[in-house]
Design an enzyme around this catalytic site. Structure first.
Site, short mmCIF file in Angstrom:
data_model
loop_
_atom_site.label_atom_id
_atom_site.label_comp_id
_atom_site.label_asym_id
_atom_site.label_seq_id
_atom_site.Cartn_x
_atom_site.Cartn_y
_atom_site.Cartn_z
N ASP A 1 -24.40 -1.13 -96.93
CA ASP A 1 -23.63 -2.02 -97.82
C ASP A 1 -23.81 -3.48 -97.40
O ASP A 1 -23.97 -4.37 -98.26
CB ASP A 1 -22.15 -1.65 -97.78
CG ASP A 1 -21.85 -0.33 -98.46
OD1 ASP A 1 -22.75 0.19 -99.16
OD2 ASP A 1 -20.73 0.19 -98.29
N HIS B 1 -23.97 4.09 -93.91
CA HIS B 1 -23.69 3.44 -95.20
C HIS B 1 -23.00 2.10 -95.07
O HIS B 1 -23.28 1.20 -95.86
CB HIS B 1 -22.90 4.40 -96.10
CG HIS B 1 -23.74 5.51 -96.65
ND1 HIS B 1 -24.51 5.37 -97.77
CD2 HIS B 1 -23.93 6.78 -96.21
CE1 HIS B 1 -25.15 6.49 -98.02
NE2 HIS B 1 -24.81 7.38 -97.07
N GLU C 1 -29.67 0.55 -105.04
CA GLU C 1 -30.22 -0.61 -104.33
C GLU C 1 -31.11 -1.45 -105.24
O GLU C 1 -31.90 -2.26 -104.77
CB GLU C 1 -31.04 -0.12 -103.13
CG GLU C 1 -32.30 0.62 -103.45
CD GLU C 1 -32.13 2.10 -103.72
OE1 GLU C 1 -33.13 2.83 -103.64
OE2 GLU C 1 -30.99 2.54 -104.00
N ASN D 1 -30.00 3.87 -94.90
CA ASN D 1 -28.64 4.42 -94.82
C ASN D 1 -28.57 5.60 -93.86
O ASN D 1 -27.59 5.74 -93.11
CB ASN D 1 -28.17 4.84 -96.22
CG ASN D 1 -27.67 3.68 -97.06
OD1 ASN D 1 -27.08 2.73 -96.53
ND2 ASN D 1 -27.90 3.73 -98.36
N ASP E 1 -36.19 -3.74 -105.90
CA ASP E 1 -35.73 -2.50 -105.27
C ASP E 1 -35.92 -2.63 -103.76
O ASP E 1 -37.01 -2.98 -103.30
CB ASP E 1 -36.53 -1.32 -105.81
CG ASP E 1 -35.94 0.01 -105.37
OD1 ASP E 1 -34.99 0.47 -106.01
OD2 ASP E 1 -36.45 0.57 -104.38
#
Length: 304
Positions: A191, A187, A218, A182, A174
């Site tokens: 990504d 975002h 994630e 983010n 994680d």
């Protein structure tokens, strides 16, 4: 190499001459495996997962129909294409094989040109089917396997581990404080960071049996068949360090000034009393412990 996978064909026939003739015929184009009876066919099919089996109907210990029935009953081998080869040339014999799930039926004495043409045809179908399956099983953002694919492979590897008695390891990774990442960087940046971590996870896999998948958000999952706890922990520890080594700035993190990851993992030797969920639940519990202990670490245990 041009990147085209060489397909595997298992030739199963109790007649040594037929095995040799078919083996020599197919070797220039394919990887060829040989089996001389039904039990050997089932064992090699489960171990090597060939793309196609050329299966003699009349074998002494277990006939081809029974072999096919057992192949179709096993989740590991149920999708393997099978072509029957037999001296039985009655229409009802051919119909029986096709009804049971055979892809084709070739009568003896066989014509080598016909055999090669039919093998090529069915292997092309296998390739096309796998291409479609891969597209359906890939996560669009990370290009790792998606959760659906992980669930399928996990069940297969769990059953395989139960039969073999070999350990199965699983890790959940994680990305720490990813929501804050983010929020701070946007975002699109999130990504890109997730894709970078996914590339590291994919690169850490040492062979086709190991799987890295995006489980959600994630969170990535790593499936490591036939891998003990010490070896698995070492692999994911190196992966955690590689994430740190990306040096992706993360000023909103309470863990470090760069992107980090927490990993929880577990190793289990499945037995008949356990459910497949046991290993995943153990790894998930260890991931929670890693987060509670401050993140940016690996916590591992042998599952009970």
């Amino acid at each position: 190499m041009n990147g085209v996978e060489i397909q595997k064909v298992l030739v199963a026939d109790d007649d040594a001459v037929n095995r040799d003739v078919l083996g020599e015929l197919l070797k220039p184009e394919y990887t060829v495996l040989l089996a001389k009876n039904g039990a050997q066919t089932l064992e090699r099919a489960a171990r090597h997962l060939p793309d196609l089996i050329l299966l003699d109907v009349m074998m002494p210990d277990m006939d081809g129909y029974e072999v096919l029935r057992r192949l179709r009953a096993d989740p590991l081998t149920e999708h393997i294409a099978v072509i029957f080869i037999s001296g039985l040339d009655r229409p009802e014999d051919e119909a029986n094989g096709l009804k049971m799930g055979a892809s084709d039926y070739i009568t003896k004495p066989f014509n080598q040109t016909v055999v090669m043409a039919r093998v090529a045809l069915h292997l092309q179908v296998v390739r096309q089917r796998r291409m479609l399956e891969r597209l359906a099983n890939i996560d669009g953002l990370t290009e790792l396997a998606n959760r659906r694919r992980f669930d399928e492979v996990y069940e297969l590897e769990w059953q395989r581990a139960r039969r073999s008695g070999r350990p199965l390891s699983l890790a959940l990774l994680d990305i720490d404080a990813f929501k804050q990442y983010n929020d701070r960087y946007g975002h699109p940046a999130g990504d890109r960071a997730l894709r970078a971590v996914a590339r590291l996870a994919a690169g850490a896999m040492r062979g086709p049996a190991e799987l890295a998948a995006r489980y959600g958000g994630e969170e990535l999952v790593l499936l490591l068949p036939e891998t003990g706890a010490d070896e698995a922990r070492q692999l994911v520890s190196q992966l955690r360090e590689a994430v740190l080594g990306l040096m992706i700035p993360h000023e909103a993190s309470s863990v470090a000034q760069v992107l980090t990851a927490s990993v929880g993992g577990a190793t289990l030797e499945p037995d008949s009393q356990e459910e497949a969920a046991a290993l995943f639940e153990a790894a998930d519990a260890e991931l929670y412990r890693a987060k509670q202990a401050g993140r940016n670490r690996v916590v591992w245990r042998m599952a009970p």
